[in-house]
Write an enzyme that holds these catalytic residues in place. Structure first.
Site, PDB file in Angstrom:
ATOM      1  N   GLY A  51       0.771  -1.248   0.000  1.00 42.30           N
ATOM      2  CA  GLY A  51       0.000   0.000   0.000  1.00 42.30           C
ATOM      3  C   GLY A  51       0.795   1.287   0.000  1.00 42.30           C
ATOM      4  O   GLY A  51       0.331   2.301  -0.514  1.00 42.30           O
ATOM      5  N   GLU A 106       3.774   4.018   6.169  1.00 42.55           N
ATOM      6  CA  GLU A 106       2.555   3.211   6.001  1.00 42.55           C
ATOM      7  C   GLU A 106       1.531   3.969   5.172  1.00 42.55           C
ATOM      8  O   GLU A 106       1.485   5.202   5.207  1.00 42.55           O
ATOM      9  CB  GLU A 106       1.940   2.916   7.387  1.00 42.55           C
ATOM     10  CG  GLU A 106       2.194   1.513   7.904  1.00 42.55           C
ATOM     11  CD  GLU A 106       1.358   0.451   7.203  1.00 42.55           C
ATOM     12  OE1 GLU A 106       0.971   0.623   6.029  1.00 42.55           O
ATOM     13  OE2 GLU A 106       1.106  -0.591   7.824  1.00 42.55           O
ATOM     14  N   ASP A 107       0.708   3.241   4.457  1.00 43.50           N
ATOM     15  CA  ASP A 107      -0.389   3.889   3.739  1.00 43.50           C
ATOM     16  C   ASP A 107      -1.482   4.325   4.710  1.00 43.50           C
ATOM     17  O   ASP A 107      -1.910   5.468   4.712  1.00 43.50           O
ATOM     18  CB  ASP A 107      -0.954   2.954   2.648  1.00 43.50           C
ATOM     19  CG  ASP A 107      -1.344   1.574   3.162  1.00 43.50           C
ATOM     20  OD1 ASP A 107      -1.088   1.248   4.346  1.00 43.50           O
ATOM     21  OD2 ASP A 107      -1.904   0.789   2.372  1.00 43.50           O
ATOM     22  N   ASP A 110      -5.207   1.451  10.574  1.00 42.14           N
ATOM     23  CA  ASP A 110      -6.617   1.148  10.825  1.00 42.14           C
ATOM     24  C   ASP A 110      -6.738   0.638  12.259  1.00 42.14           C
ATOM     25  O   ASP A 110      -6.881   1.422  13.192  1.00 42.14           O
ATOM     26  CB  ASP A 110      -7.067   0.126   9.773  1.00 42.14           C
ATOM     27  CG  ASP A 110      -8.537  -0.231   9.873  1.00 42.14           C
ATOM     28  OD1 ASP A 110      -9.203   0.200  10.820  1.00 42.14           O
ATOM     29  OD2 ASP A 110      -9.035  -0.947   8.988  1.00 42.14           O
ATOM     30  N   LYS A 138      -7.048   6.239  10.591  1.00 34.70           N
ATOM     31  CA  LYS A 138      -8.489   6.150  10.879  1.00 34.70           C
ATOM     32  C   LYS A 138      -8.753   6.558  12.318  1.00 34.70           C
ATOM     33  O   LYS A 138      -8.210   5.961  13.252  1.00 34.70           O
ATOM     34  CB  LYS A 138      -9.000   4.724  10.594  1.00 34.70           C
ATOM     35  CG  LYS A 138      -9.228   4.480   9.127  1.00 34.70           C
ATOM     36  CD  LYS A 138      -9.976   3.189   8.865  1.00 34.70           C
ATOM     37  CE  LYS A 138      -9.971   2.878   7.382  1.00 34.70           C
ATOM     38  NZ  LYS A 138     -10.444   1.513   7.078  1.00 34.70           N
ATOM     39  N   PHE A 159     -13.903   2.473   4.119  1.00 32.37           N
ATOM     40  CA  PHE A 159     -12.873   1.776   3.355  1.00 32.37           C
ATOM     41  C   PHE A 159     -12.412   2.671   2.213  1.00 32.37           C
ATOM     42  O   PHE A 159     -13.202   3.113   1.385  1.00 32.37           O
ATOM     43  CB  PHE A 159     -13.375   0.434   2.827  1.00 32.37           C
ATOM     44  CG  PHE A 159     -12.235  -0.471   2.481  1.00 32.37           C
ATOM     45  CD1 PHE A 159     -11.604  -1.225   3.467  1.00 32.37           C
ATOM     46  CD2 PHE A 159     -11.752  -0.540   1.180  1.00 32.37           C
ATOM     47  CE1 PHE A 159     -10.508  -2.024   3.162  1.00 32.37           C
ATOM     48  CE2 PHE A 159     -10.662  -1.343   0.870  1.00 32.37           C
ATOM     49  CZ  PHE A 159     -10.053  -2.088   1.863  1.00 32.37           C
ATOM     50  N   ASP A 166      -5.665  -0.444  -1.988  1.00 29.85           N
ATOM     51  CA  ASP A 166      -6.447  -1.288  -2.888  1.00 29.85           C
ATOM     52  C   ASP A 166      -7.678  -1.871  -2.213  1.00 29.85           C
ATOM     53  O   ASP A 166      -7.801  -1.888  -0.994  1.00 29.85           O
ATOM     54  CB  ASP A 166      -5.593  -2.466  -3.359  1.00 29.85           C
ATOM     55  CG  ASP A 166      -5.401  -3.504  -2.250  1.00 29.85           C
ATOM     56  OD1 ASP A 166      -4.980  -3.109  -1.141  1.00 29.85           O
ATOM     57  OD2 ASP A 166      -5.709  -4.687  -2.469  1.00 29.85           O
ATOM     58  N   ARG A 172      -5.370   0.701  -6.951  1.00 29.19           N
ATOM     59  CA  ARG A 172      -4.128   1.275  -6.413  1.00 29.19           C
ATOM     60  C   ARG A 172      -3.619   2.449  -7.243  1.00 29.19           C
ATOM     61  O   ARG A 172      -2.974   3.342  -6.722  1.00 29.19           O
ATOM     62  CB  ARG A 172      -3.004   0.224  -6.388  1.00 29.19           C
ATOM     63  CG  ARG A 172      -3.163  -0.842  -5.328  1.00 29.19           C
ATOM     64  CD  ARG A 172      -1.848  -1.582  -5.165  1.00 29.19           C
ATOM     65  NE  ARG A 172      -2.015  -2.879  -4.527  1.00 29.19           N
ATOM     66  CZ  ARG A 172      -2.109  -3.079  -3.216  1.00 29.19           C
ATOM     67  NH1 ARG A 172      -2.074  -2.060  -2.393  1.00 29.19           N
ATOM     68  NH2 ARG A 172      -2.257  -4.292  -2.719  1.00 29.19           N
TER      69      ARG A 172
END
Ligand code: IMP
Ligand code: MG
Length: 182
Positions: A51, A106-107, A110, A138, A159, A166, A172
């Site tokens: 990601g 990090e993307d 969560d 998040k 999401f 993705d 992506r």
């Protein structure tokens, strides 16, 4: 209208959430902070695959400090939208961490499970310093007992796809970040 924007508008599953311009501006600001914080040092950026591949490549190109780059790969969500609750290491690091300044990229954070796993893994190799850069965070989900120093955007519990993120390997390459409906 460019093709990417058309793709978002014509896909009824997607709702534009963060534009390309806002992402670019935010990435530049994060890079500016890192330039200031790491002046005279050579940090190692560790991208978490898959990601973060777009975020890390845009971020490092905005940097003035010298950098080294390596990648980790963790087990993903598979084709699901919900975390399996279990983290597995699929690709380990190739660099030497000991005594170095590490920035994990990090993307999205969560549940925080992945980032906690990565933190323990890296700390076990005795870095000089360890910080995290997450493009998205998040809100209210993860209970982390450490700080993420560089955060792009705090986002709601939806999401998200695009700009590296993705759903079942799709989306992506969108230049924008979108909410995946349903
Ligand atoms: P965590 O371990 O629950 O914090 O999840 C982290 C990883 O799950 C991220 O690095 C992403 O790869 C993936 N992930 C979590 N939320 C999303 C999302 O909204 N869209 C796409 N991938 C996500
Ligand atoms: Mg990830």
């Amino acid at each position: 209208m460019n093709l990417q924007r058309k793709r978002v508008q014509s896909d009824s599953n997607l709702k534009l959430y963060i534009s390309k311009a806002r992402i670019r501006q935010r990435v530049k600001l994060i890079a500016r902070e890192i330039n200031k914080d790491y002046k005279g040092r050579i940090p190692i950026f560790i991208g978490v695959l898959n990601g973060s591949f777009i975020f890390i490549s845009d971020l490092v190109r905005e940097l003035k400090v010298d950098t080294e780059i390596d990648f980790l790969k963790l087990s993903s969500y598979g084709d699901s939208k919900i975390s399996s609750g279990e983290v597995k290491l699929l690709k380990d690091l190739n660099c030497t961490i000991e005594g170095r300044d590490i920035i994990v990229v990090e993307d999205i954070v969560d549940s925080g499970l992945s980032i906690k796993y990565i933190r323990d893994l890296i700390l076990s190799h005795n870095p000089a310093t360890l910080e995290f850069a997450a493009l998205l965070f998040k809100k209210g989900l993860s209970k982390l007992d450490f700080d993420i120093k560089y955060i792009g955007f705090k986002v709601p519990n939806k999401f998200l796809v695009g700009y590296g993120l993705d759903y079942a390997q799709k989306y992506r390459n969108l230049k924008e970040i979108c909410i995946l409906k349903n």
